[in-house]
Enzyme design. Structure first.
Site, PDB file in Angstrom:
ATOM      1  N   HIS A 198      13.812  -4.707 -23.367  1.00 16.93           N
ATOM      2  CA  HIS A 198      13.606  -3.416 -24.005  1.00 16.93           C
ATOM      3  C   HIS A 198      12.769  -3.585 -25.264  1.00 16.93           C
ATOM      4  O   HIS A 198      12.647  -4.697 -25.786  1.00 16.93           O
ATOM      5  CB  HIS A 198      14.958  -2.784 -24.372  1.00 16.93           C
ATOM      6  CG  HIS A 198      15.695  -3.613 -25.368  1.00 16.93           C
ATOM      7  ND1 HIS A 198      16.561  -4.611 -24.991  1.00 16.93           N
ATOM      8  CD2 HIS A 198      15.637  -3.641 -26.715  1.00 16.93           C
ATOM      9  CE1 HIS A 198      17.019  -5.204 -26.074  1.00 16.93           C
ATOM     10  NE2 HIS A 198      16.478  -4.652 -27.138  1.00 16.93           N
ATOM     11  N   HIS A 240       7.526  -5.365 -30.384  1.00 15.55           N
ATOM     12  CA  HIS A 240       7.631  -6.574 -29.559  1.00 15.55           C
ATOM     13  C   HIS A 240       8.778  -6.382 -28.575  1.00 15.55           C
ATOM     14  O   HIS A 240       9.614  -5.478 -28.747  1.00 15.55           O
ATOM     15  CB  HIS A 240       7.923  -7.807 -30.427  1.00 15.55           C
ATOM     16  CG  HIS A 240       9.280  -7.786 -31.033  1.00 15.55           C
ATOM     17  ND1 HIS A 240       9.570  -7.063 -32.174  1.00 15.55           N
ATOM     18  CD2 HIS A 240      10.457  -8.354 -30.655  1.00 15.55           C
ATOM     19  CE1 HIS A 240      10.850  -7.203 -32.471  1.00 15.55           C
ATOM     20  NE2 HIS A 240      11.422  -7.968 -31.564  1.00 15.55           N
TER      21      HIS A 240
HETATM   22  P1  2AM Z   1      14.930  -8.173 -31.201  1.00 14.12           P
HETATM   23  O1  2AM Z   1      14.366  -7.588 -29.957  1.00 14.12           O
HETATM   24  O2  2AM Z   1      13.889  -8.575 -32.159  1.00 14.12           O
HETATM   25  O3  2AM Z   1      15.936  -9.241 -30.945  1.00 14.12           O
HETATM   26  C1  2AM Z   1      19.564  -5.301 -29.850  1.00 14.12           C
HETATM   27  O4  2AM Z   1      20.107  -6.370 -30.530  1.00 14.12           O
HETATM   28  C2  2AM Z   1      18.167  -4.985 -30.326  1.00 14.12           C
HETATM   29  O5  2AM Z   1      18.179  -4.658 -31.703  1.00 14.12           O
HETATM   30  C3  2AM Z   1      17.214  -6.128 -30.170  1.00 14.12           C
HETATM   31  O6  2AM Z   1      16.027  -5.637 -29.592  1.00 14.12           O
HETATM   32  C4  2AM Z   1      16.993  -6.657 -31.552  1.00 14.12           C
HETATM   33  O7  2AM Z   1      15.710  -6.997 -31.885  1.00 14.12           O
HETATM   34  C5  2AM Z   1      17.343  -5.514 -32.423  1.00 14.12           C
HETATM   35  N1  2AM Z   1      18.037  -6.025 -33.602  1.00 14.12           N
HETATM   36  C6  2AM Z   1      19.086  -6.822 -33.637  1.00 14.12           C
HETATM   37  N2  2AM Z   1      19.483  -7.059 -34.887  1.00 14.12           N
HETATM   38  C7  2AM Z   1      18.631  -6.388 -35.675  1.00 14.12           C
HETATM   39  C8  2AM Z   1      18.514  -6.206 -37.062  1.00 14.12           C
HETATM   40  N3  2AM Z   1      19.374  -6.771 -37.926  1.00 14.12           N
HETATM   41  N4  2AM Z   1      17.519  -5.448 -37.518  1.00 14.12           N
HETATM   42  C9  2AM Z   1      16.646  -4.879 -36.663  1.00 14.12           C
HETATM   43  N5  2AM Z   1      16.721  -4.992 -35.340  1.00 14.12           N
HETATM   44  C10 2AM Z   1      17.703  -5.732 -34.844  1.00 14.12           C
END
Ligand code: 2AM
Length: 193
Positions: A50, A133
């Site tokens: 996603h 991304h």
């Molecule tokens: P990522 O794709 O860069 O890992 C579920 O965890 C989604 O939320 C993931 O797509 C993740 O990003 C994002 N995510 C997780 N922790 C986060 C944070 N502290 N701040 C922003 N996005 C976050």
């Protein structure tokens, strides 16, 4: 009716777009050499891929229902975005991702709107700026080369264009603990048209 004894009082929530299967299949094919070379990387499941627009963190369950009509209205008022998956990169030699191509202005606008709406629903939001991304894997601490080399292997990848047709409200506290994190749509809404 009574609550399940072990039901969590909070849920981890984010709002996202998801590529269609054809776009995911192409990327999975491009990743085949990296899957083979780095089986110890923690690869995200393809069905979980996603593009996060806003990460809300751990929310009380009661915060979720007001988001639903607000997100439904937003989706109904916006057209599908044309996007693509392209290239590869890494954050901190830990996180492997593929980049997003296409209507990036539209993507930033949609993310801004989603984030504003979260605030209007009374949920404090201190998100990081959007860096479009799609996360593919996390490397183990002792193996940064895996993520750097996998990212390099995606340099020439340009996926077909696709339309992001639905806005997804996703919960992610399934399978917490030692196993992989599991995501599940709480709800999703078609964009207009
Ligand atoms: P990522 O794709 O860069 O890992 C579920 O965890 C989604 O939320 C993931 O797509 C993740 O990003 C994002 N995510 C997780 N922790 C986060 C944070 N502290 N701040 C922003 N996005 C976050």
């Amino acid at each position: 009716m009574h609550a399940e004894p072990n039901a969590p009082a909070t849920t981890r929530v984010f709002i996202a777009l998801a590529p269609p299967d054809e776009a995911k299949d192409e990327l999975a094919e491009a990743l085949a050499p990296a899957y083979a070379a780095y089986p110890r990387m923690r690869w995200n499941r393809i069905e979980d891929w996603h593009l996060t627009l806003a990460f809300l963190g751990e929310l009380p369950l009661a915060s979720v229902p007001p988001l639903r009509p607000a997100l439904a209205d937003l989706a109904a008022a916006r057209r599908p975005l044309e996007l693509g998956l392209r290239g590869g990169g890494q954050f901190d030699e830990r996180v492997l991702w593929t980049g997003i191509d296409g209507d990036l202005d539209g993507l930033h606008l949609l993310s801004d709107e989603v984030r504003a709406l979260i605030g209007e629903c009374g949920i404090p939001f201190e998100g990081r700026p959007l860096r479009p991304h799609l996360t593919l894997a996390r490397a183990r601490r002792d193996d940064p080369a895996a993520v750097v080399e996998s990212a390099a292997g995606l340099a020439g990848f340009t996926g077909r264009r696709w339309r992001a047709r639905r806005l997804h409200l996703v919960g992610s506290n399934f399978g917490r603990g030692p196993g992989p994190i599991r995501y599940r749509d709480i709800d999703s809404w078609d964009f207009q048209g």
